[in-house]
Design an enzyme around this catalytic site. Structure first.
Site, PDB file in Angstrom:
ATOM      1  CB  ILE A 297      -2.690   5.248   3.420  1.00 48.04           C
ATOM      2  CG1 ILE A 297      -2.263   4.662   3.085  1.00 48.04           C
ATOM      3  CG2 ILE A 297      -3.953   6.011   4.770  1.00 48.04           C
ATOM      4  CD1 ILE A 297      -0.649   5.318   3.566  1.00 48.04           C
TER       5      ILE A 297
ATOM      6  N   GLY B 202      -1.811   5.114  -4.360  1.00 51.73           N
ATOM      7  CA  GLY B 202      -1.754   4.244  -5.518  1.00 51.73           C
ATOM      8  C   GLY B 202      -0.679   4.136  -6.075  1.00 51.73           C
TER       9      GLY B 202
ATOM     10  CE1 TYR C 164       0.546   1.476   4.490  1.00 53.12           C
ATOM     11  CE2 TYR C 164       0.691  -1.042   4.674  1.00 53.12           C
ATOM     12  CZ  TYR C 164       0.633   0.238   4.649  1.00 53.12           C
ATOM     13  OH  TYR C 164       1.728   0.834   6.224  1.00 53.12           O
ATOM     14  CB  CYS C 165       1.543   3.881  -1.820  1.00 53.77           C
ATOM     15  SG  CYS C 165       0.774   3.769  -3.130  1.00 53.77           S
ATOM     16  CB  THR C 166      -0.146   8.222  -0.298  1.00 52.40           C
ATOM     17  OG1 THR C 166       1.206   8.167   0.840  1.00 52.40           O
ATOM     18  CG2 THR C 166      -1.048   9.587   0.048  1.00 52.40           C
TER      19      THR C 166
END
EC number: 1.14.-.-
Length: 255
Positions: A207, A182, A178-180
């Site tokens: 997220i 995508g 995951y990241c901020t």
């Protein structure tokens, strides 16, 4: 209340240099501030303005003549800001819209399996799932998912070294990342697939979409999500952090 739009799409833009000035003029005409990156591989940006201004920009990007329908799959996430979170408007030309530094990695050819926020908790609770946070180390400090591995990246381009040293496709059969918003997962998952990994999943919308859609009572997220603007961080329901900071340049997640 102002509207903030985080947006990206990997799509061939061979004419990206010619798009810079008309895109800058379009944003300026609507008093939009923030930062947009253009490259041959696509577009990445975070911008803010009045709701009407942001809606006009998004409409032009998706259906207008400027991009001629090439951004009809634009990934969008919206939030609010009580004050303008960016100091200026910048439209920049880059080699990559998010810098991995591996020219062979192409998210338009192959990416991991998207997982909706509603299904994320079940996936990361599955035994033998390796949960990776692919953001920079200073972002991870502010918040993360329970049980996530922090690769301690000073910049996203270091993910290649982490993968080479710490991940083995014969041993790590199922990876969830995951990241901020995508975009970094698009590159990271594509990179792992090209290295022989078979089961690679990533959180659709990142997220931000998880915090928007999942009630805090059901959430596996702990802390706040760092964002690259004057709001500093967002919590559940995409509520603004109470932490103070000088106005930032509004750089999207390009490294």
């Amino acid at each position: 209340m102002l509207k903030v739009a985080a947006l990206y799409q990997f799509t061939p833009l061979p004419d990206f240099r010619a798009l810079r000035e008309p895109l800058r003029e379009l944003c300026a005409a609507h008093a939009i501030k923030g930062s947009i990156l253009l490259a041959a591989e696509g577009i990445n940006g975070t911008v803010a303005g009045t709701p009407r201004a942001i809606d006009a920009l998004v409409s032009e990007l998706q259906t207008g003549a400027l991009f001629s329908g090439r951004l009809n799959d634009l990934e969008l996430k919206f939030s609010q800001a009580s004050a303008m979170p960016f100091a200026r408007l910048k439209v920049r030309l880059k080699k990559e819209i998010v810098t991995l530094g591996d020219p062979a990695t192409d998210p338009t050819r192959a990416v991991g399996i998207y997982v909706d926020p509603q299904d994320w908790n079940e996936l990361i609770a599955t035994p033998d799932t390796i949960l990776l946070d692919v953001r920079n180390d200073f972002e991870v400090v502010m918040g993360s998912f329970e049980g996530a591995i922090d690769p301690q990246l000073a910049r996203f381009g270091q993910f290649k070294d982490f993968a080479a040293q710490e991940l083995d496709h014969r041993k790590h059969r199922r990876i969830a990342m995951y990241c901020t918003g995508g975009i970094r997962c698009e590159k990271a998952s594509s990179y792992l697939l090209s290295r022989g990994f078979k089961e690679v999943y990533h959180l659709k919308g990142g997220i931000l979409k998880y915090l928007e859609q999942i009630p805090e009572s059901e959430s596996r997220w702990r802390g706040e999500c760092f964002v690259f603007d004057d709001r500093i961080a967002l919590g559940h329901g995409l509520k603004e952090s109470r932490q103070a900071s000088p106005v930032m340049d509004g750089a999207p997640h390009d490294d």
